[in-house]
Design an enzyme around this catalytic site. Sequence first.
Site, mmCIF file in Angstrom:
data_model
loop_
_atom_site.group_PDB
_atom_site.id
_atom_site.type_symbol
_atom_site.label_atom_id
_atom_site.label_comp_id
_atom_site.label_asym_id
_atom_site.label_seq_id
_atom_site.Cartn_x
_atom_site.Cartn_y
_atom_site.Cartn_z
ATOM 1 C CB CYS A 182 -0.554 0.248 6.480
ATOM 2 S SG CYS A 182 -2.203 0.617 7.087
ATOM 3 C CB CYS A 319 7.787 1.774 -3.542
ATOM 4 S SG CYS A 319 6.244 2.225 -4.361
#
Length: 355
Positions: A182, A319
Amino acid sequence: MIKNRYIRQTTLRGFGEEGQRKLQNSSVLVVGAGGLGVPVLQYLNAMGVGTIGIVENDKVELSNLQRQPIYSEQDIGRPKISVSIEKLQAQNSTTKFHCHNEFLGTDNVLEILKSYDVIVDATDNFPTRYLINDACVILHKPFVYGALHAFEGQVSVFNYQNGPTYRCLFPQMPGKDEMPDCNVNGVLGILPGIIGNFQTLEVIKILTGIGQPLSGKLLLYDGLVQMIQQVSFEPKVENQTRNTLEENYQYKSCDLSALVTPEEFQKMLLSKSQYQLVDVRSPEEFRDFHLEDTINIPLQELPNRISEVDIKRTVVLICQSGIRSEKAFNYLTEYLDGAIYQLEGGLQNYTQLWK
C-alpha cells in the site's frame, strides 16, 4: 454501567443489558493504531468494551491523515499511541486502556497477548500477521483479521472455537514481490474505515455471542462496485496444534549477504567509510523523518533516477520496514555492479536500538 449511555444497545432485542455487560467485562487488544486500527478503537471504545490494549510504536505523519481521522495536523510528530489514547479517553472516560508502545516480536508477543480475550490484527505487513496468528494458536485466542489493497479489503476470524487459523487459509508467508504494498500502490482513504468497522462487528459478535462470526469464511469487499463475497475454507489440524513460535518472522531475503543488521549499520555510520544512503520511501515519509546525509529516491522513481546511485561508494538502501528496500535492491543489482546493501527490517527495526 451508565445505563443511558448505551440505551440504543441495551434496548436492542437479542443484545440487551446482558450483551452490554459482556462488553464491559471484556478485553480486546488492537495491534496497530493506523488505518484499520483507528475505526476499530473508536467503535470498541464508543460501544463500551471495558478494557482496550493498543500496540503501536509509530508517530503521526502527514500522510496518515487521509485515512486515520483520529489524528489532526497538530498531532504530526507525536506518538500515535499517546494521541489515540488521549482522544479515546475523551470519547469514553470509563474505558481502561493499556499502552504497549513497542513493536510485536517473538520476545514479547506471548506476554502481551495473553491477558486479552480477542486480538485484532490491524497491521499492514505479513511478518507481524503470521506472528499474531501463531501466538494466538499457542494461547488459544481468537483474532480478527483485516487487510487492504487499493479499493478492496478482506475480513475474517481465525482460531475461534476450533475454527481455521490464518495458516489454514495462507499456509506460507508470501515473498515481498508476491503481494501488493500500500505504501507504493496506495489505498483509498475511506476503505480502512469500512474494513475496520467490519472487523469491529466481528469482535462484538465474538464477545457477546450474537450472530455468526466469520470463522472459516473470508469476506471480500470491492468498494468500486459495492460488492461483498464470502469464500469458505476448512481447518487443517496441523495448523491448529502449534506449541512454539518460529525462530523469526522476517521476510526471507533473496540474498542474505546483502542485508545489513541495525548494529552493523550503526557501526558503519560511526566509521569513516565511504557510503551512500538511499531512502526509497515516499517524499512525505522522508520529510517527516530521515537519517542525516541521506538522499531520497522513491521506489517508483528509481528507474528514472538510477544515475543518482553512486556505485563508487557502498550503497545502503533504506525504507520503513525492508519491503521497498528489497524491491529497490532487486532492481539495482540487475542493472548495476557494485556494493549494494539493504537495511534489515528498515527504519522501524533500526530505531529499536534506542528504545
